[in-house]
Design an enzyme around this catalytic site. Structure first.
Site, PDB file in Angstrom:
ATOM      1  N   CYS A 157       0.820  -1.213   0.000  1.00  0.00           N
ATOM      2  CA  CYS A 157       0.000   0.000   0.000  1.00  0.00           C
ATOM      3  C   CYS A 157       0.851   1.259   0.000  1.00  0.00           C
ATOM      4  O   CYS A 157       0.487   2.274  -0.609  1.00  0.00           O
ATOM      5  CB  CYS A 157      -0.941   0.003   1.198  1.00  0.00           C
ATOM      6  SG  CYS A 157      -0.117  -0.127   2.812  1.00  0.00           S
ATOM      7  N   HIS A 311      -1.590   1.763   7.184  1.00  0.00           N
ATOM      8  CA  HIS A 311      -2.069   1.553   5.820  1.00  0.00           C
ATOM      9  C   HIS A 311      -1.965   2.863   5.051  1.00  0.00           C
ATOM     10  O   HIS A 311      -1.919   3.945   5.645  1.00  0.00           O
ATOM     11  CB  HIS A 311      -3.517   1.067   5.857  1.00  0.00           C
ATOM     12  CG  HIS A 311      -4.071   0.671   4.528  1.00  0.00           C
ATOM     13  ND1 HIS A 311      -3.439  -0.223   3.697  1.00  0.00           N
ATOM     14  CD2 HIS A 311      -5.203   1.058   3.869  1.00  0.00           C
ATOM     15  CE1 HIS A 311      -4.164  -0.392   2.595  1.00  0.00           C
ATOM     16  NE2 HIS A 311      -5.223   0.381   2.678  1.00  0.00           N
ATOM     17  N   ASN A 332      -9.336   3.210  -1.928  1.00  0.00           N
ATOM     18  CA  ASN A 332      -8.521   2.158  -1.340  1.00  0.00           C
ATOM     19  C   ASN A 332      -8.026   1.221  -2.427  1.00  0.00           C
ATOM     20  O   ASN A 332      -8.362   1.398  -3.606  1.00  0.00           O
ATOM     21  CB  ASN A 332      -9.328   1.399  -0.284  1.00  0.00           C
ATOM     22  CG  ASN A 332      -8.453   0.745   0.765  1.00  0.00           C
ATOM     23  OD1 ASN A 332      -7.230   0.790   0.693  1.00  0.00           O
ATOM     24  ND2 ASN A 332      -9.074   0.129   1.754  1.00  0.00           N
TER      25      ASN A 332
END
Length: 384
Positions: A157, A311, A332
């Protein structure tokens, strides 16, 4: 070039001393990701399923939660340990905070109550796609003409959010649609960025863009496409850095796209909004608690469960609900099976989960861009 010097000049005037920013950082973002207490870990064992019906009921019956939970199909068979692997943002080092410039914006800048980069720059195809790569094949969403993507089981990520944000900024600044390679950053940045699939830091990715550049996705596709099936790979090693374009008619060096700088954005919500409004989407790092896996709709704020790691996602806008709750809008990289069609909203102005402490960005460079446009269309007007 004139545009390069103007961008560099604009960037230098925006960069302020780090002292104010560093003092504003909350302890939550600097804590070691995944440092749960012994009691929490015994309650949520690593080999247990991340999704539990009882948690869904607990959240949905909480009238103060402000969001709806669901057993998201994306994580239907995931254990807590597998979910934690996706959370690849490492804790920010104090020396990194001291050495990286911080951007602020004039408070006199008038900002809209609601903003969505997908509509503000409707010509930019990369903004409206979900981060990550769908393995083996790319599926085109007929309604939005966007690529449906997924990061797989790799904790990448930290590389996805900055790479996608820089892709967007080539369009918002130069009106050039280009999709840049996450795999280049993940595989080739090495220890400068972290540990590949085992995590890294978003600002290191931006620094890599400035010093080494990043090739296009066509040149170096995400490694999940070459031997794994959706929704991801079995847990394995970070891909090797090959430095050779997959497409035979592409050259690695000339496929590189650069940023001119790398910076943090001040944690003041006005500065974050102004940065997105003026320059395009940004990469954001934040703490993830166990209940985030359940997010389906509404404005997220932590309700239950321990922190599992850090994240990163791409912040593309903001708004206020009919009930008067301010939120950030983010894309996302867990495919459209998770969340609100792959997107989520999170409380704005309260530094929810450290969301306002970890905003990073960089301005795109014209290096290689003019040549790329000229090769595509010799008659194109290149006045940016």
């Amino acid at each position: 070039m004139e545009v390069f010097h103007s961008i560099s000049k604009m960037a230098s005037t925006l960069l302020l001393p780090l002292t104010t920013f560093f003092l504003a950082l909350s302890v939550s973002y600097l804590q070691i990701a995944g440092a749960e207490t012994h009691e929490e870990l015994t309650t949520l064992r690593l080999n247990s399923h991340i999704l539990q019906e009882s948690i869904v009921r607990h959240i949905n019956e909480n009238i103060e939660a402000g969001w709806k939970a669901a057993l998201n199909p994306r994580f239907s068979n995931y254990t807590v340990e597998q979910f934690k692997r996706l959370l690849g943002v490492k804790p920010t080092l104090k020396k990194e905070l001291r050495s990286t410039p911080v951007v602020t914006h004039p408070k006199s800048l008038k900002l809209p109550k609601n903003f969505d980069a997908r509509t503000a720059w409707s010509q930019c195809s990369t903004i409206g796609r979900i981060l990550g790569v769908l393995t083996l094949l790319l599926v085109v969403d007929i309604d939005t003409n966007s690529l449906i993507k997924d990061q797989g089981h790799c904790g990448s990520c930290w590389a996805f959010a900055p790479t996608e944000a820089l892709s967007d900024r080539f369009c918002t600044h130069f009106d050039v649609n280009v999709s840049l390679s996450v795999n280049d950053v993940l595989a080739c940045c090495g220890h400068e960025c972290g540990e590949g699939c085992n995590g890294g830091l978003e600002v290191w990715a931006w620094q890599y863009f400035a010093s080494h550049g990043v090739v296009t996705e066509e040149c170096d596709p995400y490694f999940d496409q070459i031997g794994c099936t959706h929704p991801g790979c079995v847990i394995g090693d970070t891909p090797q850095c090959v430095k050779k374009c997959l497409s035979g008619n592409r050259d690695w060096k000339t496929s590189k796209h650069y940023s001119v700088n790398a910076y943090y954005v001040s944690p003041d919500p006005h500065d974050i909004m102004a940065e997105v409004y003026k320059n395009g989407p940004v990469a954001v790092g934040f703490d993830v608690y166990a209940d985030f896996a359940y997010y389906k709709s509404g404005v997220y704020k932590h309700v239950t469960g321990p922190v599992l790691g850090g994240h990163a996602a791409k912040l593309i806008g903001w708004g206020t609900t009919d009930d008067g709750e301010d939120y950030w809008l983010l894309a996302n990289q867990w495919n459209r099976e998770w969340g609100d069609d792959g997107y989520f909203k999170i409380r704005r102005g309260a530094n929810e989960c450290g969301i306002e402490d970890g905003v990073t960005g960089g301005l795109p460079s014209t290096k290689n861009v003019v040549k790329e446009v000229t090769d595509m269309d010799a008659d194109t007007d290149l006045s940016f």
